[in-house]
Design a protein around this motif. Structure first.
Motif, PDB file in Angstrom:
ATOM      1  N   ALA A  96      26.912 -20.625   7.491  1.00 52.63           N
ATOM      2  CA  ALA A  96      25.516 -20.905   7.990  1.00 52.63           C
ATOM      3  C   ALA A  96      24.451 -21.082   6.816  1.00 52.63           C
ATOM      4  O   ALA A  96      24.377 -20.324   6.096  1.00 52.63           O
ATOM      5  CB  ALA A  96      25.206 -20.028   8.992  1.00 52.63           C
TER       6      ALA A  96
ATOM      7  N   PRO B  55      21.379 -27.847   8.850  1.00 52.06           N
ATOM      8  CA  PRO B  55      20.992 -28.701   9.932  1.00 52.06           C
ATOM      9  C   PRO B  55      19.832 -29.773   9.879  1.00 52.06           C
ATOM     10  O   PRO B  55      18.790 -29.304   9.038  1.00 52.06           O
ATOM     11  CB  PRO B  55      20.527 -27.507  10.782  1.00 52.06           C
ATOM     12  CG  PRO B  55      21.165 -26.452  10.183  1.00 52.06           C
ATOM     13  CD  PRO B  55      21.440 -26.537   8.892  1.00 52.06           C
TER      14      PRO B  55
ATOM     15  N   SER C 212      26.451 -25.729   5.621  1.00 51.91           N
ATOM     16  CA  SER C 212      25.485 -26.049   6.659  1.00 51.91           C
ATOM     17  C   SER C 212      24.101 -26.381   6.419  1.00 51.91           C
ATOM     18  O   SER C 212      23.545 -25.658   5.413  1.00 51.91           O
ATOM     19  CB  SER C 212      25.284 -24.729   7.874  1.00 51.91           C
ATOM     20  OG  SER C 212      24.615 -25.098   8.805  1.00 51.91           O
TER      21      SER C 212
ATOM     22  N   CYS D  95      30.813 -29.825  15.957  1.00 58.15           N
ATOM     23  CA  CYS D  95      29.861 -30.165  14.955  1.00 58.15           C
ATOM     24  C   CYS D  95      28.723 -29.888  15.620  1.00 58.15           C
ATOM     25  O   CYS D  95      28.292 -30.130  16.757  1.00 58.15           O
ATOM     26  CB  CYS D  95      29.915 -31.423  14.764  1.00 58.15           C
ATOM     27  SG  CYS D  95      31.089 -32.331  13.772  1.00 58.15           S
ATOM     28  N   GLY D  96      27.661 -29.388  14.563  1.00 59.90           N
ATOM     29  CA  GLY D  96      26.287 -28.968  14.959  1.00 59.90           C
ATOM     30  C   GLY D  96      25.482 -30.126  14.640  1.00 59.90           C
ATOM     31  O   GLY D  96      25.794 -31.210  14.556  1.00 59.90           O
ATOM     32  N   LEU D  97      23.986 -29.925  14.618  1.00 56.98           N
ATOM     33  CA  LEU D  97      23.075 -31.017  14.676  1.00 56.98           C
ATOM     34  C   LEU D  97      23.288 -31.699  13.208  1.00 56.98           C
ATOM     35  O   LEU D  97      23.075 -31.120  12.192  1.00 56.98           O
ATOM     36  CB  LEU D  97      21.662 -30.111  14.474  1.00 56.98           C
ATOM     37  CG  LEU D  97      20.579 -31.235  14.420  1.00 56.98           C
ATOM     38  CD1 LEU D  97      20.364 -32.062  15.524  1.00 56.98           C
ATOM     39  CD2 LEU D  97      19.255 -30.385  14.287  1.00 56.98           C
TER      40      LEU D  97
ATOM     41  N   CYS E 280      35.830 -32.351  13.401  1.00 56.63           N
ATOM     42  CA  CYS E 280      35.258 -31.766  14.492  1.00 56.63           C
ATOM     43  C   CYS E 280      36.241 -32.189  15.756  1.00 56.63           C
ATOM     44  O   CYS E 280      36.622 -33.137  16.311  1.00 56.63           O
ATOM     45  CB  CYS E 280      33.922 -31.724  14.831  1.00 56.63           C
ATOM     46  SG  CYS E 280      32.747 -31.353  13.349  1.00 56.63           S
TER      47      CYS E 280
ATOM     48  N   GLU F  74      25.853 -33.047  12.076  1.00 59.86           N
ATOM     49  CA  GLU F  74      27.189 -32.817  11.366  1.00 59.86           C
ATOM     50  C   GLU F  74      27.976 -33.998  11.809  1.00 59.86           C
ATOM     51  O   GLU F  74      28.310 -34.367  13.091  1.00 59.86           O
ATOM     52  CB  GLU F  74      27.642 -31.357  11.547  1.00 59.86           C
ATOM     53  CG  GLU F  74      26.876 -30.401  10.932  1.00 59.86           C
ATOM     54  CD  GLU F  74      27.369 -28.867  11.069  1.00 59.86           C
ATOM     55  OE1 GLU F  74      26.785 -28.170  10.480  1.00 59.86           O
ATOM     56  OE2 GLU F  74      28.237 -28.606  12.121  1.00 59.86           O
TER      57      GLU F  74
ATOM     58  N   CYS G  63      30.793 -32.207  19.937  1.00 57.42           N
ATOM     59  CA  CYS G  63      29.439 -31.555  19.572  1.00 57.42           C
ATOM     60  C   CYS G  63      28.962 -30.415  20.513  1.00 57.42           C
ATOM     61  O   CYS G  63      29.387 -30.098  21.489  1.00 57.42           O
ATOM     62  CB  CYS G  63      28.421 -32.894  19.722  1.00 57.42           C
ATOM     63  SG  CYS G  63      28.662 -34.389  18.872  1.00 57.42           S
ATOM     64  N   GLU G  64      28.142 -29.809  19.738  1.00 56.04           N
ATOM     65  CA  GLU G  64      27.692 -28.277  20.265  1.00 56.04           C
ATOM     66  C   GLU G  64      26.554 -28.651  21.072  1.00 56.04           C
ATOM     67  O   GLU G  64      25.970 -29.776  20.972  1.00 56.04           O
ATOM     68  CB  GLU G  64      27.097 -27.506  19.112  1.00 56.04           C
ATOM     69  CG  GLU G  64      28.011 -26.913  18.086  1.00 56.04           C
ATOM     70  CD  GLU G  64      27.453 -26.211  17.005  1.00 56.04           C
ATOM     71  OE1 GLU G  64      25.730 -26.126  17.084  1.00 56.04           O
ATOM     72  OE2 GLU G  64      27.870 -25.381  16.432  1.00 56.04           O
TER      73      GLU G  64
ATOM     74  N   CYS H   4      27.030 -35.865  15.179  1.00 54.86           N
ATOM     75  CA  CYS H   4      26.477 -35.247  16.313  1.00 54.86           C
ATOM     76  C   CYS H   4      24.953 -35.345  16.037  1.00 54.86           C
ATOM     77  O   CYS H   4      24.461 -34.820  15.197  1.00 54.86           O
ATOM     78  CB  CYS H   4      27.024 -33.800  16.483  1.00 54.86           C
ATOM     79  SG  CYS H   4      28.792 -34.097  17.238  1.00 54.86           S
TER      80      CYS H   4
END
Length: 315
Positions: free
Chosen positions: A5, A92, A90, A108-110, A101, A112, A121-122, A154
């Protein structure tokens, strides 16, 4: 494993190396080190490393390995479709390849990549399709060191972004009674005037005048007109009166004389005042007739007395 993170992008000078296909067959412990390949899946890479799937787009020369560099004379390796292990990070808001992912492994986060569907996606993020290094709404860093060519990202759903409400100014209410007469039932009259005479609240209700007589029926509040202020007049100071008697002779009735001198002969104030009134000469003889105080006479220059010279004594 999830990417570390909030990790800043590391400065790396590790060159990409092909150690075998698969790389696990030629790596200590059977796991591929960072920037080595060819790997086929994340489990081929040591520790938290993941396998960067470069796929068929590698032949464009635009697909690099995140966190790794190409060495000299590496064109053939760079243009191959071999995959290599890398360390995901990470960041973001910045387009960032973290691996392949999936809802069955990691999401996958923002901003990603790489995703194949919204389920990769999250949360409420959606998978945005790309054919190259296109910009993605809500993200930055397209074409950057951790953006893989044509990977899908994402990002926030544009439809879910609610624009800030624009405050609307309501139109001003024109607060005025209807002046002309109109018919209610079989009677025509100025109903606002009628309602204002007596029992106003009851009449407004019974005759349904609320809309047409807003002032009378208390529907709106009248704003008083601004009070016009009258500036205070400037009081001008009259020019000082020159208090001097008339010097020349003039005619009153059949006689011509200097009437100011004539009035002064009375000596006594009462006699002088009587003469002034009798002949109406107050304005012509203001000093004599006590209408004003005479101006201060100019000072008389005094001549000093000559000093007598004392003759020198005779020897």
């Amino acid at each position: 494993p999830a990417p570390v993170a909030s990790t800043p992008a590391p400065t790396s000078s590790i060159e990409v190396q092909f150690v075998g296909n698969p790389c696990t067959s030629n790596s200590p412990g059977g796991e591929c080190a960072i920037c080595t390949g060819d790997c086929d899946k994340d489990s081929d890479c040591a520790g938290d490393l993941r396998c960067a799937q470069r796929g068929g787009n590698a032949s464009t020369g635009n697909v690099h390995v995140p966190g790794c560099v190409w060495g000299p004379d590496s064109d053939s390796l760079r243009l191959s479709d071999d995959d290599f292990c890398f360390m995901p990070i990470s960041q973001p808001g910045v387009i960032n390849y973290v691996g392949e992912c999936s809802s069955t492994s990691y999401l996958c986060g923002l901003c990603e990549s790489d995703c194949d569907s919204d389920s990769d996606c999250e949360g409420d993020l959606i998978c945005v399709r790309r054919d190259g290094f296109e910009a993605v709404e809500g993200c930055t860093g397209e074409g950057g060191p951790r953006d893989l060519y044509s990977d899908d990202v994402c990002a926030p759903d544009p439809a879910s972004i609610t624009p800030a409400p624009v405050a609307s100014t309501p139109a001003p209410v024109v607060c005025a009674d209807k002046r002309e007469a109109w018919t209610i039932g079989d009677i025509s009259r100025s109903w606002c005037t009628w309602a204002a005479k007596t029992s106003t609240a009851s009449r407004c209700k019974n005759r349904d005048l609320y809309a047409d007589c807003p002032v009378t029926c208390g529907r709106c509040i009248l704003t008083p007109a601004p009070v016009q202020t009258t500036p205070t007049p400037t009081v001008s100071t009259p020019a000082p009166t020159v208090c001097v008697d008339r010097e020349e002779s003039w005619k009153i009735g059949s006689r011509t004389r200097n009437w100011c001198a004539w009035a002064r002969k009375g000596v006594e104030p009462d006699i002088i005042a009587s003469k002034c009134t009798q002949k109406g000469i107050n304005s012509d003889c203001p000093v004599t007739c006590f209408e004003c105080i005479p101006s201060t006479p100019a000072p008389v220059a005094s001549t000093p007395a000559p000093v007598a010279s004392t003759p020198a004594p005779v020897a």
